[in-house]
Design a protein around this motif. Structure first.
Motif, PDB file in Angstrom:
ATOM      1  N   LEU A  62       0.785  -1.212   0.016  1.00 20.04           N
ATOM      2  CA  LEU A  62      -0.242   0.001  -0.249  1.00 20.04           C
ATOM      3  C   LEU A  62       0.942   1.308  -0.199  1.00 20.04           C
ATOM      4  O   LEU A  62       0.759   1.971  -0.711  1.00 20.04           O
ATOM      5  CB  LEU A  62      -0.735  -0.227   1.231  1.00 20.04           C
ATOM      6  CG  LEU A  62      -2.018  -1.075   1.363  1.00 20.04           C
ATOM      7  CD1 LEU A  62      -2.764  -0.924   2.607  1.00 20.04           C
ATOM      8  CD2 LEU A  62      -3.289  -0.676   0.256  1.00 20.04           C
ATOM      9  N   TYR A  63       1.792   1.371   0.923  1.00 22.40           N
ATOM     10  CA  TYR A  63       2.909   2.339   1.067  1.00 22.40           C
ATOM     11  C   TYR A  63       3.370   2.576  -0.498  1.00 22.40           C
ATOM     12  O   TYR A  63       3.559   3.960  -1.194  1.00 22.40           O
ATOM     13  CB  TYR A  63       3.738   2.163   1.892  1.00 22.40           C
ATOM     14  CG  TYR A  63       4.990   3.285   1.627  1.00 22.40           C
ATOM     15  CD1 TYR A  63       4.654   4.489   2.311  1.00 22.40           C
ATOM     16  CD2 TYR A  63       6.082   2.741   1.136  1.00 22.40           C
ATOM     17  CE1 TYR A  63       6.021   5.644   2.073  1.00 22.40           C
ATOM     18  CE2 TYR A  63       7.260   3.640   0.932  1.00 22.40           C
ATOM     19  CZ  TYR A  63       7.106   4.988   1.502  1.00 22.40           C
ATOM     20  OH  TYR A  63       8.063   6.186   1.302  1.00 22.40           O
ATOM     21  N   ASN A  64       3.959   1.462  -1.158  1.00 27.47           N
ATOM     22  CA  ASN A  64       4.682   2.010  -2.371  1.00 27.47           C
ATOM     23  C   ASN A  64       3.688   2.236  -3.363  1.00 27.47           C
ATOM     24  O   ASN A  64       4.053   3.172  -4.283  1.00 27.47           O
ATOM     25  CB  ASN A  64       5.269   0.433  -2.636  1.00 27.47           C
ATOM     26  CG  ASN A  64       6.533   0.563  -1.856  1.00 27.47           C
ATOM     27  OD1 ASN A  64       7.214   1.069  -1.700  1.00 27.47           O
ATOM     28  ND2 ASN A  64       6.680  -1.001  -1.639  1.00 27.47           N
ATOM     29  N   LEU A  65       2.529   1.817  -3.514  1.00 27.17           N
ATOM     30  CA  LEU A  65       1.515   2.083  -4.542  1.00 27.17           C
ATOM     31  C   LEU A  65       1.062   3.759  -4.107  1.00 27.17           C
ATOM     32  O   LEU A  65       1.001   4.621  -5.330  1.00 27.17           O
ATOM     33  CB  LEU A  65       0.097   1.333  -4.268  1.00 27.17           C
ATOM     34  CG  LEU A  65       0.408  -0.113  -4.848  1.00 27.17           C
ATOM     35  CD1 LEU A  65      -1.072  -1.067  -4.303  1.00 27.17           C
ATOM     36  CD2 LEU A  65       0.451  -0.199  -6.320  1.00 27.17           C
ATOM     37  N   PHE A  66       0.843   4.049  -3.048  1.00 24.69           N
ATOM     38  CA  PHE A  66       0.329   5.404  -2.753  1.00 24.69           C
ATOM     39  C   PHE A  66       1.532   6.299  -2.951  1.00 24.69           C
ATOM     40  O   PHE A  66       1.437   7.478  -3.522  1.00 24.69           O
ATOM     41  CB  PHE A  66      -0.178   5.480  -1.492  1.00 24.69           C
ATOM     42  CG  PHE A  66      -1.681   4.969  -1.346  1.00 24.69           C
ATOM     43  CD1 PHE A  66      -2.604   5.447  -2.182  1.00 24.69           C
ATOM     44  CD2 PHE A  66      -1.871   4.192  -0.216  1.00 24.69           C
ATOM     45  CE1 PHE A  66      -3.898   4.700  -2.085  1.00 24.69           C
ATOM     46  CE2 PHE A  66      -3.220   3.521  -0.037  1.00 24.69           C
ATOM     47  CZ  PHE A  66      -3.965   3.930  -0.800  1.00 24.69           C
ATOM     48  N   ARG A  67       2.665   6.003  -2.711  1.00 21.71           N
ATOM     49  CA  ARG A  67       3.862   6.920  -2.646  1.00 21.71           C
ATOM     50  C   ARG A  67       4.205   7.087  -4.417  1.00 21.71           C
ATOM     51  O   ARG A  67       4.413   8.168  -4.807  1.00 21.71           O
ATOM     52  CB  ARG A  67       5.132   6.299  -2.166  1.00 21.71           C
ATOM     53  CG  ARG A  67       6.412   6.810  -2.230  1.00 21.71           C
ATOM     54  CD  ARG A  67       6.629   8.007  -1.369  1.00 21.71           C
ATOM     55  NE  ARG A  67       6.134   9.116  -1.726  1.00 21.71           N
ATOM     56  CZ  ARG A  67       5.826  10.171  -0.787  1.00 21.71           C
ATOM     57  NH1 ARG A  67       6.393  10.268   0.451  1.00 21.71           N
ATOM     58  NH2 ARG A  67       5.491  11.235  -1.319  1.00 21.71           N
ATOM     59  N   GLU A  68       4.017   6.039  -5.126  1.00 19.06           N
ATOM     60  CA  GLU A  68       4.333   6.174  -6.501  1.00 19.06           C
ATOM     61  C   GLU A  68       3.450   7.092  -7.310  1.00 19.06           C
ATOM     62  O   GLU A  68       3.437   7.950  -7.978  1.00 19.06           O
ATOM     63  CB  GLU A  68       4.280   4.716  -7.391  1.00 19.06           C
ATOM     64  CG  GLU A  68       4.524   4.779  -8.916  1.00 19.06           C
ATOM     65  CD  GLU A  68       4.549   3.308  -9.640  1.00 19.06           C
ATOM     66  OE1 GLU A  68       4.587   3.394 -10.668  1.00 19.06           O
ATOM     67  OE2 GLU A  68       4.038   2.528  -8.871  1.00 19.06           O
ATOM     68  N   ILE A  69       2.135   6.791  -6.836  1.00 20.16           N
ATOM     69  CA  ILE A  69       0.938   7.893  -7.625  1.00 20.16           C
ATOM     70  C   ILE A  69       1.117   9.119  -6.899  1.00 20.16           C
ATOM     71  O   ILE A  69       1.138  10.194  -7.720  1.00 20.16           O
ATOM     72  CB  ILE A  69      -0.213   7.137  -7.042  1.00 20.16           C
ATOM     73  CG1 ILE A  69      -0.686   5.537  -7.579  1.00 20.16           C
ATOM     74  CG2 ILE A  69      -1.552   8.107  -7.556  1.00 20.16           C
ATOM     75  CD1 ILE A  69      -0.695   5.611  -8.842  1.00 20.16           C
ATOM     76  N   SER A  70       1.340   9.328  -5.862  1.00 19.66           N
ATOM     77  CA  SER A  70       1.784  10.626  -5.072  1.00 19.66           C
ATOM     78  C   SER A  70       2.807  11.402  -5.932  1.00 19.66           C
ATOM     79  O   SER A  70       2.800  12.648  -6.134  1.00 19.66           O
ATOM     80  CB  SER A  70       2.022  10.565  -3.686  1.00 19.66           C
ATOM     81  OG  SER A  70       2.023  12.046  -3.077  1.00 19.66           O
ATOM     82  N   ASN A  71       4.037  10.651  -6.198  1.00 20.20           N
ATOM     83  CA  ASN A  71       5.137  11.180  -6.894  1.00 20.20           C
ATOM     84  C   ASN A  71       4.815  11.634  -8.342  1.00 20.20           C
ATOM     85  O   ASN A  71       5.050  12.668  -8.923  1.00 20.20           O
ATOM     86  CB  ASN A  71       6.413  10.264  -6.620  1.00 20.20           C
ATOM     87  CG  ASN A  71       6.949  10.359  -5.298  1.00 20.20           C
ATOM     88  OD1 ASN A  71       6.768  10.959  -4.612  1.00 20.20           O
ATOM     89  ND2 ASN A  71       7.449   9.232  -5.065  1.00 20.20           N
ATOM     90  N   ASN A  72       4.291  10.772  -8.895  1.00 14.48           N
ATOM     91  CA  ASN A  72       3.542  10.823 -10.164  1.00 14.48           C
ATOM     92  C   ASN A  72       2.778  12.081 -10.302  1.00 14.48           C
ATOM     93  O   ASN A  72       2.927  12.908 -11.229  1.00 14.48           O
ATOM     94  CB  ASN A  72       2.987   9.623 -10.844  1.00 14.48           C
ATOM     95  CG  ASN A  72       3.865   8.687 -10.984  1.00 14.48           C
ATOM     96  OD1 ASN A  72       5.276   8.883 -11.221  1.00 14.48           O
ATOM     97  ND2 ASN A  72       3.447   7.466 -11.417  1.00 14.48           N
ATOM     98  N   LEU A  73       1.831  12.485  -9.414  1.00 23.03           N
ATOM     99  CA  LEU A  73       0.921  13.447  -9.566  1.00 23.03           C
ATOM    100  C   LEU A  73       1.708  14.846  -9.250  1.00 23.03           C
ATOM    101  O   LEU A  73       1.463  15.728 -10.077  1.00 23.03           O
ATOM    102  CB  LEU A  73      -0.204  13.343  -8.291  1.00 23.03           C
ATOM    103  CG  LEU A  73      -1.598  12.777  -8.706  1.00 23.03           C
ATOM    104  CD1 LEU A  73      -2.496  12.713  -7.516  1.00 23.03           C
ATOM    105  CD2 LEU A  73      -2.174  13.374 -10.143  1.00 23.03           C
ATOM    106  N   PHE A  74       2.608  14.559  -8.267  1.00 19.65           N
ATOM    107  CA  PHE A  74       3.364  15.825  -7.932  1.00 19.65           C
ATOM    108  C   PHE A  74       4.374  16.473  -9.100  1.00 19.65           C
ATOM    109  O   PHE A  74       4.328  17.687  -9.410  1.00 19.65           O
ATOM    110  CB  PHE A  74       4.290  15.444  -6.776  1.00 19.65           C
ATOM    111  CG  PHE A  74       5.082  16.743  -6.322  1.00 19.65           C
ATOM    112  CD1 PHE A  74       4.547  17.746  -5.671  1.00 19.65           C
ATOM    113  CD2 PHE A  74       6.502  16.708  -6.896  1.00 19.65           C
ATOM    114  CE1 PHE A  74       5.529  18.924  -5.089  1.00 19.65           C
ATOM    115  CE2 PHE A  74       7.138  17.991  -6.229  1.00 19.65           C
ATOM    116  CZ  PHE A  74       6.873  19.131  -5.564  1.00 19.65           C
ATOM    117  N   TYR A  75       4.900  15.663  -9.930  1.00 18.89           N
ATOM    118  CA  TYR A  75       5.710  15.967 -11.299  1.00 18.89           C
ATOM    119  C   TYR A  75       4.843  15.905 -12.457  1.00 18.89           C
ATOM    120  O   TYR A  75       5.306  15.770 -13.458  1.00 18.89           O
ATOM    121  CB  TYR A  75       6.723  14.789 -11.285  1.00 18.89           C
ATOM    122  CG  TYR A  75       7.896  14.982 -10.128  1.00 18.89           C
ATOM    123  CD1 TYR A  75       8.622  16.336 -10.036  1.00 18.89           C
ATOM    124  CD2 TYR A  75       7.840  13.983  -9.221  1.00 18.89           C
ATOM    125  CE1 TYR A  75       9.463  16.206  -9.116  1.00 18.89           C
ATOM    126  CE2 TYR A  75       8.859  14.008  -7.902  1.00 18.89           C
ATOM    127  CZ  TYR A  75       9.565  15.270  -7.981  1.00 18.89           C
ATOM    128  OH  TYR A  75      10.644  15.298  -7.223  1.00 18.89           O
TER     129      TYR A  75
END
Length: 445
Positions: free
Chosen positions: A343-356
């Motif tokens: 869960l952490y890795n999935l949300f972290r990846e999506i969050s980073n992609n949205l930020f950039y």
């Protein structure tokens, strides 16, 4: 050649204080002097409980970063009541000077930290094992995303123990209620990353939370959401007793996984089911099953696969990827639920992609469209929808989001048919009314 510093007691920076840390000396502070000073003061105080004293003393000898403190009650100032709950009451307060941090050999006095407001949680439930809970805290007390505990005290009037901890602005439920219509996916994902980070830390340390819900996610402005440990326990202890069945458990029914409602022990997979309820609240600003009585009939529904429903008008604001993941967390089969690490890795990846702003795959396009759909909904439309949703999901008078004693199906095996036929009263419904002022309820900060 490295220059070695010395304090007046003859300790050098080459001395070892702990197994993995060198002694440090700077600006009149010596970590070995600090340790020795704490040891000298052991005989000047007592909590009245030898096990608690031992835990505090061991923490002060082991590391300056993992210390608990015995804080006399008369050190607190400006004590103000915040809320009442089952295990006890919560207050805000200030500590005179702060909390002892390091011994200054130049000033021959303590240096203090943390003089800002803190929270006092007074435990009124006599069955609450303070010493066992302190052992749990020791394992993760220095980690970000986990609520910090600074020490313990005792109310001289009631003789109740008091946890001294961070004072938080709000819990996650109240925060979402206030900010929901202005939250875009970037902010929502930051919340979920924080919660899954804390959950990943607990599980990596072999700890099971056992009571994860939005009331136990506390929000501090400078640090964001932190998990309050509540009923946390070691999974090894649960595994050792895995074959035993629970007649009663503590919790809030909408967040308790079906296997636990049936009588099984709580596991890490159970925490993931509870996290599904947090995911639901992040996208609806409503707690799960808010419009239903939290009774044995709801437990039967949950065990039969019924899950909270997302309102139709909100569906175009929520990526399908997110809904699929939420329902995976709610799987009736614990083995099919994602792990905290996943869960952490999935949300972290999506969050980073949205930020950039990396919208180069279908999932990211789902998030982009969801934000656009929410932005394109006028303020008046949102208000109208919110009022409609709030009315249809008005809090049921027999709902309960404070952890309380729940009778599992294992404990009610012989009584279940009589409850269904109306011959016997539902103990889970009665306990809601009874526990409104019962000290066995779990307080939310």
């Amino acid at each position: 050649m490295e220059k070695v510093a010395y304090c007046p007691a003859g300790h050098s920076s080459n001395d070892f204080l702990y197994s993995d840390n060198k002694n440090f000396i700077y600006y009149g502070n010596c970590s070995l002097c600090t340790k020795e000073r704490f040891i000298q003061e052991f005989k000047t105080w007592s909590s009245g409980n030898a096990n608690i004293d031992k835990i505090i003393q061991e923490s002060q000898v082991k590391s300056i970063y993992e210390m608990f403190h015995w804080i006399p009650y008369d050190n607190f100032q400006n004590i103000e009541h915040i809320a009442d709950g089952g295990h006890g009451s919560v207050y805000s307060a200030k500590i005179k000077n702060g909390i002892k941090w390091q011994w200054n050999f130049i000033k021959q006095d303590w240096e203090y930290r943390f003089s800002s407001n803190i929270a006092l949680k007074e435990i009124k439930n006599s069955r609450y094992d303070i010493a066992e809970f302190l052992k749990m805290i020791k394992i993760v007390n220095t980690y970000e995303y986990i609520a910090n505990y600074y020490g313990i005290s005792k109310n001289p009037s009631t003789q109740n123990f008091i946890f001294v901890m961070d004072l938080f602005n709000d819990d996650l439920h109240n925060y979402l209620t206030k900010t929901f219509w202005n939250l875009m996916w970037e902010e929502k994902l930051e919340i979920l990353v924080s919660v899954t980070t804390g959950l990943e830390i607990l599980h990596a340390k072999n700890l099971v939370h056992c009571a994860l819900h939005s009331g136990n996610i506390l929000n501090l402005a400078s640090r964001g959401p932190n998990i309050y440990l509540d009923l946390c326990t070691l999974e090894d202890d649960l595994i050792l007793n895995a074959n035993e069945k629970n007649n009663k458990i503590y919790g809030s029914i909408p967040y308790i996984p079906p296997e636990v409602l049936r009588g099984s022990k709580f596991t890490m997979e159970g925490d993931i089911y509870s996290f599904g309820g947090i995911m639901y609240e992040v996208i609806t600003a409503q707690r799960p099953f808010a419009d239903q009585a939290h009774d044995t009939y709801l437990m039967i529904d949950i065990c039969n696969g019924v899950r909270p429903k997302v309102p139709d008008f909100m569906l175009n604001w929520i990526p399908k990827w997110y809904l699929d993941l939420m329902y995976r967390c709610w799987s009736d089969d614990p083995s099919k639920r994602p792990t905290a690490d996943e869960l952490y890795n999935l949300f972290r990846e999506i969050s980073n992609n949205l930020f950039y702003y990396m919208m180069d795959n279908d999932v990211m396009r789902q998030f982009k469209i969801a934000d656009e759909n929410q932005n394109n909904t006028s303020k008046s439309q949102k208000q109208e929808l919110f009022e409609l949703f709030s009315h249809s999901n008005k809090l049921h008078p027999q709902s309960c989001y404070i952890s309380r004693c729940i009778h599992t199906f294992h404990g009610m095996h012989d009584l279940l048919e009589e409850i269904k036929s109306g011959k016997s009263s539902d103990p889970n419904l009665l306990s809601i009314k009874f526990n409104t002022h019962n000290i066995d309820e779990e307080a939310e900060i």
